[in-house]
Design a protein around this motif. Sequence first.
Motif, short mmCIF file in Angstrom:
data_model
loop_
_atom_site.label_atom_id
_atom_site.label_comp_id
_atom_site.label_asym_id
_atom_site.label_seq_id
_atom_site.Cartn_x
_atom_site.Cartn_y
_atom_site.Cartn_z
N GLY A 78 52.59 47.90 46.60
CA GLY A 78 51.61 48.96 46.50
C GLY A 78 50.50 48.64 45.52
N TYR A 79 49.32 49.17 45.81
CA TYR A 79 48.13 49.02 44.98
C TYR A 79 47.67 47.58 44.85
CZ TYR A 79 50.04 53.56 43.88
OH TYR A 79 50.59 54.79 43.98
N ASN A 80 48.00 46.75 45.84
CA ASN A 80 47.54 45.36 45.77
C ASN A 80 46.07 45.26 46.14
OD1 ASN A 80 46.99 44.21 48.58
ND2 ASN A 80 48.98 45.19 48.89
N ARG A 81 45.46 44.15 45.78
CA ARG A 81 44.06 43.89 46.09
C ARG A 81 43.92 42.57 46.84
NH1 ARG A 81 40.70 48.00 43.84
NH2 ARG A 81 39.18 47.05 45.23
N LEU A 82 44.83 42.32 47.78
CA LEU A 82 44.77 41.08 48.54
C LEU A 82 43.47 40.95 49.33
CD1 LEU A 82 48.46 40.69 49.78
CD2 LEU A 82 47.28 39.42 47.97
N SER A 83 42.88 42.08 49.72
CA SER A 83 41.61 42.02 50.44
C SER A 83 40.52 41.39 49.56
CB SER A 83 41.19 43.40 50.92
OG SER A 83 41.11 44.30 49.83
N THR A 84 40.60 41.59 48.27
CA THR A 84 39.64 40.95 47.36
C THR A 84 39.96 39.48 47.19
OG1 THR A 84 39.19 43.01 46.19
CG2 THR A 84 38.68 40.97 45.03
N PHE A 85 41.24 39.15 47.05
CA PHE A 85 41.62 37.73 46.96
C PHE A 85 41.18 36.97 48.20
CE2 PHE A 85 44.26 39.20 43.50
CZ PHE A 85 44.36 38.10 42.66
N ALA A 86 41.20 37.62 49.36
CA ALA A 86 40.78 36.98 50.61
C ALA A 86 39.32 36.55 50.57
CB ALA A 86 41.02 37.93 51.79
N LEU A 87 38.53 37.18 49.70
CA LEU A 87 37.12 36.83 49.54
C LEU A 87 36.91 35.63 48.61
CD1 LEU A 87 35.76 40.47 49.28
CD2 LEU A 87 35.60 38.93 51.27
N LYS A 88 37.99 35.14 47.99
CA LYS A 88 37.99 33.99 47.08
C LYS A 88 36.97 34.14 45.96
CE LYS A 88 39.44 29.68 46.16
NZ LYS A 88 40.73 29.38 45.64
N PRO A 89 37.11 35.18 45.12
CA PRO A 89 36.13 35.39 44.04
C PRO A 89 36.29 34.45 42.85
CG PRO A 89 37.83 37.06 43.95
CD PRO A 89 38.09 36.25 45.20
N ALA A 90 37.39 33.72 42.77
CA ALA A 90 37.62 32.80 41.65
C ALA A 90 37.96 31.41 42.19
CB ALA A 90 38.76 33.32 40.76
N PRO A 91 37.60 30.38 41.46
CA PRO A 91 37.89 29.01 41.94
C PRO A 91 39.37 28.72 42.11
CG PRO A 91 36.42 28.97 40.02
CD PRO A 91 36.85 30.38 40.21
N ILE A 92 40.19 29.29 41.23
CA ILE A 92 41.64 29.10 41.33
C ILE A 92 42.29 30.47 41.40
CG2 ILE A 92 43.72 28.23 40.18
CD1 ILE A 92 41.90 26.14 38.80
N GLN A 93 43.13 30.66 42.41
CA GLN A 93 43.83 31.94 42.60
C GLN A 93 45.32 31.67 42.69
OE1 GLN A 93 40.44 34.57 44.74
NE2 GLN A 93 41.94 33.73 46.13
N ILE A 94 46.07 32.44 41.90
CA ILE A 94 47.52 32.26 41.82
C ILE A 94 48.19 33.60 42.09
CG2 ILE A 94 49.46 31.61 40.31
CD1 ILE A 94 47.42 29.98 38.64
N SER A 95 49.23 33.58 42.89
CA SER A 95 50.05 34.78 43.09
C SER A 95 51.35 34.57 42.34
CB SER A 95 50.32 34.99 44.59
OG SER A 95 50.90 36.25 44.78
N TRP A 96 51.84 35.69 41.76
CA TRP A 96 53.03 35.56 40.92
C TRP A 96 53.73 36.89 40.77
CZ3 TRP A 96 53.00 34.63 34.98
CH2 TRP A 96 54.26 34.19 34.56
N VAL A 97 54.96 36.92 40.70
CA VAL A 97 55.97 37.91 40.35
C VAL A 97 55.96 39.27 41.02
CG1 VAL A 97 56.42 36.87 38.11
CG2 VAL A 97 54.97 38.85 38.20
N GLY A 98 54.84 39.83 41.40
CA GLY A 98 54.87 41.17 41.98
C GLY A 98 55.56 41.22 43.33
N TYR A 99 55.49 40.12 44.05
CA TYR A 99 56.07 40.04 45.40
C TYR A 99 56.56 38.61 45.55
CZ TYR A 99 56.24 40.25 50.51
OH TYR A 99 56.65 40.23 51.82
#
Length: 155
Positions: A78-99
């Motif tokens: 809940g309350y994730n912002r994967l739609s923003t991550f899909a836009l690649k706003p940062a050069p390095i993106q890491i997913s961790w611990v929430g899921y």
Amino acid sequence: MAFSGLFFTPIWDKLDRKQFELYCYNNSPSYLRNAGTDHFEATADAWRDIQHVNPIELAEMIKTDKIDILINLSGHTGYNRLSTFALKPAPIQISWVGYHATTGLPVMDYYATIFSVAKDPVIEEQFTEKLIYLSLPNSFDNKESTILVNPLPFT
């Protein structure tokens, strides 16, 4: 602080603040706020409440803030912002611990695991991200939320 904050606090607290500026983008509603949330806000270099910010505006905010490494602590919860991550706003993106599984996003660079899992190509094939295997001496911190144990209800 959601459950993921328990795992992230030991890392957050040990980061060298001379080398890193720490920005938080808080997407949780105010009724989920707790002592952990207060800790992150108090120790962040910048705090952004983003509950009412659309994905494109958030991506622009992240770019304006010049974020080099953006860490996702929600995944598909809940309350994730994967739609923003899909836009690649940062050069390095890491997913961790929430899921504890892949985001499925090809633009998510890494997934960090803190569990003692042996490197396994079968598991790695299930992730769109490259796996980072972390070994943490203290996997989580729940000193603020420790619950006293009651005696058992039977004799």
